[in-house]
Design a protein around this motif. Structure first.
Motif, PDB file in Angstrom:
ATOM      1  N   GLN A  26      -2.773  16.970  -1.489  1.00 25.83           N
ATOM      2  CA  GLN A  26      -3.879  16.012  -1.563  1.00 25.83           C
ATOM      3  C   GLN A  26      -4.191  15.699  -3.021  1.00 25.83           C
ATOM      4  O   GLN A  26      -4.466  16.588  -3.821  1.00 25.83           O
ATOM      5  CB  GLN A  26      -5.135  16.534  -0.881  1.00 25.83           C
ATOM      6  CG  GLN A  26      -6.238  15.470  -0.844  1.00 25.83           C
ATOM      7  CD  GLN A  26      -7.503  15.951  -0.175  1.00 25.83           C
ATOM      8  OE1 GLN A  26      -8.321  16.615  -0.790  1.00 25.83           O
ATOM      9  NE2 GLN A  26      -7.661  15.602   1.103  1.00 25.83           N
ATOM     10  N   ILE A  27      -4.164  14.423  -3.357  1.00 27.46           N
ATOM     11  CA  ILE A  27      -4.379  13.943  -4.713  1.00 27.46           C
ATOM     12  C   ILE A  27      -5.636  13.089  -4.732  1.00 27.46           C
ATOM     13  O   ILE A  27      -5.919  12.347  -3.782  1.00 27.46           O
ATOM     14  CB  ILE A  27      -3.169  13.101  -5.193  1.00 27.46           C
ATOM     15  CG1 ILE A  27      -1.879  13.887  -5.023  1.00 27.46           C
ATOM     16  CG2 ILE A  27      -3.355  12.667  -6.642  1.00 27.46           C
ATOM     17  CD1 ILE A  27      -1.847  15.220  -5.727  1.00 27.46           C
ATOM     18  N   THR A  28      -6.387  13.173  -5.816  1.00 20.26           N
ATOM     19  CA  THR A  28      -7.624  12.413  -5.937  1.00 20.26           C
ATOM     20  C   THR A  28      -7.471  11.299  -6.954  1.00 20.26           C
ATOM     21  O   THR A  28      -7.109  11.547  -8.111  1.00 20.26           O
ATOM     22  CB  THR A  28      -8.789  13.327  -6.370  1.00 20.26           C
ATOM     23  OG1 THR A  28      -8.947  14.369  -5.414  1.00 20.26           O
ATOM     24  CG2 THR A  28     -10.081  12.538  -6.476  1.00 20.26           C
ATOM     25  N   LEU A  29      -7.738  10.060  -6.504  1.00 15.08           N
ATOM     26  CA  LEU A  29      -7.824   8.922  -7.418  1.00 15.08           C
ATOM     27  C   LEU A  29      -9.262   8.813  -7.896  1.00 15.08           C
ATOM     28  O   LEU A  29     -10.187   8.678  -7.088  1.00 15.08           O
ATOM     29  CB  LEU A  29      -7.421   7.616  -6.732  1.00 15.08           C
ATOM     30  CG  LEU A  29      -5.953   7.274  -6.552  1.00 15.08           C
ATOM     31  CD1 LEU A  29      -5.827   5.852  -6.014  1.00 15.08           C
ATOM     32  CD2 LEU A  29      -5.170   7.422  -7.838  1.00 15.08           C
ATOM     33  N   PHE A  30      -9.437   8.860  -9.198  1.00 13.72           N
ATOM     34  CA  PHE A  30     -10.755   8.767  -9.826  1.00 13.72           C
ATOM     35  C   PHE A  30     -10.826   7.378 -10.448  1.00 13.72           C
ATOM     36  O   PHE A  30     -10.154   7.106 -11.445  1.00 13.72           O
ATOM     37  CB  PHE A  30     -10.872   9.872 -10.870  1.00 13.72           C
ATOM     38  CG  PHE A  30     -12.210   9.973 -11.560  1.00 13.72           C
ATOM     39  CD1 PHE A  30     -13.394   9.773 -10.890  1.00 13.72           C
ATOM     40  CD2 PHE A  30     -12.262  10.309 -12.908  1.00 13.72           C
ATOM     41  CE1 PHE A  30     -14.617   9.891 -11.535  1.00 13.72           C
ATOM     42  CE2 PHE A  30     -13.468  10.437 -13.569  1.00 13.72           C
ATOM     43  CZ  PHE A  30     -14.647  10.225 -12.879  1.00 13.72           C
ATOM     44  N   VAL A  31     -11.610   6.478  -9.862  1.00 16.86           N
ATOM     45  CA  VAL A  31     -11.484   5.048 -10.151  1.00 16.86           C
ATOM     46  C   VAL A  31     -12.755   4.477 -10.763  1.00 16.86           C
ATOM     47  O   VAL A  31     -13.868   4.724 -10.270  1.00 16.86           O
ATOM     48  CB  VAL A  31     -11.140   4.265  -8.858  1.00 16.86           C
ATOM     49  CG1 VAL A  31     -10.969   2.780  -9.157  1.00 16.86           C
ATOM     50  CG2 VAL A  31      -9.875   4.830  -8.212  1.00 16.86           C
ATOM     51  N   ASN A  32     -12.563   3.698 -11.825  1.00 11.99           N
ATOM     52  CA  ASN A  32     -13.624   2.839 -12.349  1.00 11.99           C
ATOM     53  C   ASN A  32     -13.290   1.414 -11.930  1.00 11.99           C
ATOM     54  O   ASN A  32     -12.409   0.777 -12.537  1.00 11.99           O
ATOM     55  CB  ASN A  32     -13.713   2.928 -13.865  1.00 11.99           C
ATOM     56  CG  ASN A  32     -14.772   2.004 -14.450  1.00 11.99           C
ATOM     57  OD1 ASN A  32     -15.488   1.315 -13.712  1.00 11.99           O
ATOM     58  ND2 ASN A  32     -14.880   1.956 -15.767  1.00 11.99           N
ATOM     59  N   PRO A  33     -13.946   0.869 -10.912  1.00 17.32           N
ATOM     60  CA  PRO A  33     -13.569  -0.454 -10.402  1.00 17.32           C
ATOM     61  C   PRO A  33     -13.831  -1.585 -11.376  1.00 17.32           C
ATOM     62  O   PRO A  33     -13.258  -2.668 -11.233  1.00 17.32           O
ATOM     63  CB  PRO A  33     -14.427  -0.605  -9.136  1.00 17.32           C
ATOM     64  CG  PRO A  33     -15.587   0.311  -9.352  1.00 17.32           C
ATOM     65  CD  PRO A  33     -15.057   1.463 -10.149  1.00 17.32           C
ATOM     66  N   THR A  34     -14.677  -1.365 -12.386  1.00 20.36           N
ATOM     67  CA  THR A  34     -14.995  -2.441 -13.325  1.00 20.36           C
ATOM     68  C   THR A  34     -14.149  -2.402 -14.587  1.00 20.36           C
ATOM     69  O   THR A  34     -14.289  -3.272 -15.448  1.00 20.36           O
ATOM     70  CB  THR A  34     -16.480  -2.372 -13.736  1.00 20.36           C
ATOM     71  OG1 THR A  34     -16.715  -1.152 -14.451  1.00 20.36           O
ATOM     72  CG2 THR A  34     -17.379  -2.414 -12.517  1.00 20.36           C
ATOM     73  N   ALA A  35     -13.261  -1.412 -14.723  1.00 19.21           N
ATOM     74  CA  ALA A  35     -12.457  -1.290 -15.942  1.00 19.21           C
ATOM     75  C   ALA A  35     -11.572  -2.515 -16.123  1.00 19.21           C
ATOM     76  O   ALA A  35     -11.055  -3.091 -15.166  1.00 19.21           O
ATOM     77  CB  ALA A  35     -11.583  -0.038 -15.878  1.00 19.21           C
ATOM     78  N   GLY A  36     -11.383  -2.910 -17.399  1.00 23.48           N
ATOM     79  CA  GLY A  36     -10.502  -4.037 -17.698  1.00 23.48           C
ATOM     80  C   GLY A  36     -10.913  -5.308 -17.008  1.00 23.48           C
ATOM     81  O   GLY A  36     -10.073  -6.047 -16.482  1.00 23.48           O
ATOM     82  N   ILE A  85      -6.168  11.743 -10.676  1.00 26.77           N
ATOM     83  CA  ILE A  85      -5.515  10.568 -11.247  1.00 26.77           C
ATOM     84  C   ILE A  85      -6.600   9.580 -11.661  1.00 26.77           C
ATOM     85  O   ILE A  85      -7.281   9.000 -10.811  1.00 26.77           O
ATOM     86  CB  ILE A  85      -4.557   9.883 -10.245  1.00 26.77           C
ATOM     87  CG1 ILE A  85      -3.671  10.908  -9.549  1.00 26.77           C
ATOM     88  CG2 ILE A  85      -3.752   8.805 -10.949  1.00 26.77           C
ATOM     89  CD1 ILE A  85      -2.671  11.588 -10.436  1.00 26.77           C
ATOM     90  N   ALA A  86      -6.787   9.393 -12.961  1.00 23.53           N
ATOM     91  CA  ALA A  86      -7.839   8.521 -13.472  1.00 23.53           C
ATOM     92  C   ALA A  86      -7.319   7.092 -13.570  1.00 23.53           C
ATOM     93  O   ALA A  86      -6.304   6.831 -14.225  1.00 23.53           O
ATOM     94  CB  ALA A  86      -8.309   9.006 -14.836  1.00 23.53           C
TER      95      ALA A  86
END
Length: 320
Positions: A26-36, A85-86
């Motif tokens: 199990q892998i975790t995606l750590f997401v900033n939806p507003t990046a870039g 995973i950032a």
């Protein structure tokens, strides 16, 4: 950096990272939806597809704000995720480092921000989420990570550079401005700080050595070479040598600074007579009225002490 974005540096087997052995699928995606400017949200899908295609289970972590996002990332690490995973820019990478440093959980980097200095410093893909996701999946499948050092100021970890002086004053001024938006705000802040340019009286101590007193335009303490969207301020910094690079730009006038500044993007400023470089395991900076910024985030007013922590985090990298 090795061929086609393959980072150099020590590669070790993942079992050295104790948290990874608990739940590796199990892998975790750590997401900033507003990046870039919104690229973070769209980048999460190809990265997740690459990981799922390699047989991993993927869950996504978002946050209402930075403290909430960090809390959720730490919860995932504590629960034994196989990797964090950032997906975002340097701001999110900074949060991710706070969650994984010293834990043994490896960090994957899907860089889709505006600066991406952490990823560039490691030779990792930039603005190519599918490729970055495949690289992370390959590293997880092969069981390899690249261990790197981190800097630490108090409880704050940083991967690239602790900035102080002229550059941190630009950040201070830019953060106070409401208009205009985006990068142009910091361009205007830089012009305003140039107009008010004056040397800063620093007191600097390297390791257990004597205190050095110097009038400087800025002092940058680098675990890595880059900051500010590709500026090679600490061009000689190596991220796994157990040392911090300290770049000191002595007091200078506006004309000299404007002449030296473009060289920062190539790293050739280090040859200028106004620039000196030191290496140390720890650095203490004292100067009146100066805020330190680590990985672009404020860490507090000087005095501050930065320390290099060898092997503080494992980064998912391509196999050799």
């Amino acid at each position: 950096m090795g061929p086609e974005g393959m980072p150099s540096g020590p590669m070790v087997m993942i079992p050295r990272c104790s948290n990874v052995t608990r739940v590796t699928s199990q892998i975790t995606l750590f997401v900033n939806p507003t990046a870039g400017r919104g690229r973070g949200a769209s980048a999460a899908r190809p990265a997740a597809d690459a990981l799922r295609g390699a047989g991993f289970s993927v869950r996504t972590v978002l946050g209402e704000d930075a403290p909430d996002a960090l809390r959720r990332a730490r919860e995932a690490v504590d629960a034994g995720t196989g990797a964090l995973i950032a997906v975002g820019g340097d701001g999110l990478m900074s949060l991710a480092l706070q969650a994984v440093a010293g834990t043994g959980t490896p960090l994957g980097v899907v860089a889709v921000g505006t600066g991406n200095d952490f990823a560039r410093s490691l030779g990792l893909p930039v603005k190519d989420p599918a490729r970055a996701g495949r690289l992370a999946a390959e590293a997880l499948t092969a069981g390899t990570v690249r261990t790197i050092d981190l800097g630490r100021v108090g409880t704050k970890w940083f991967g690239t550079i602790l900035a102080s002086g002229f550059d941190s004053r630009v950040n201070d001024r830019g953060n106070r401005m409401r208009l205009p938006g985006g990068r142009f705000r910091y361009d205007l802040a830089m012009l305003a700080e140039l107009a008010a340019l004056r040397p800063v009286p620093y007191r600097i101590a390297l390791d257990d050595g004597p205190v050095r007193e110097i009038e400087a335009t800025l002092v940058a303490v680098g675990n890595g070479p880059l900051y500010g969207g590709g500026m090679r301020m600490c061009a000689g910094a190596v991220m796994d040598d157990g040392l911090l690079d300290v770049t000191v730009v002595a007091g200078c006038d506006r004309r000299t600074l404007l002449r030296v500044f473009p060289q920062v993007y190539r790293g050739t400023h280090l040859d200028h007579p106004k620039v000196t470089v030191h290496r140390a395991r720890s650095v203490t900076l004292r100067a009146p009225g100066i805020t330190g910024y680590a990985d672009g985030e404020p860490v507090g007013a000087l005095p501050l002490t930065a320390r290099c922590v060898p092997g503080a985090v494992g980064v998912l990298a391509a196999t050799r």
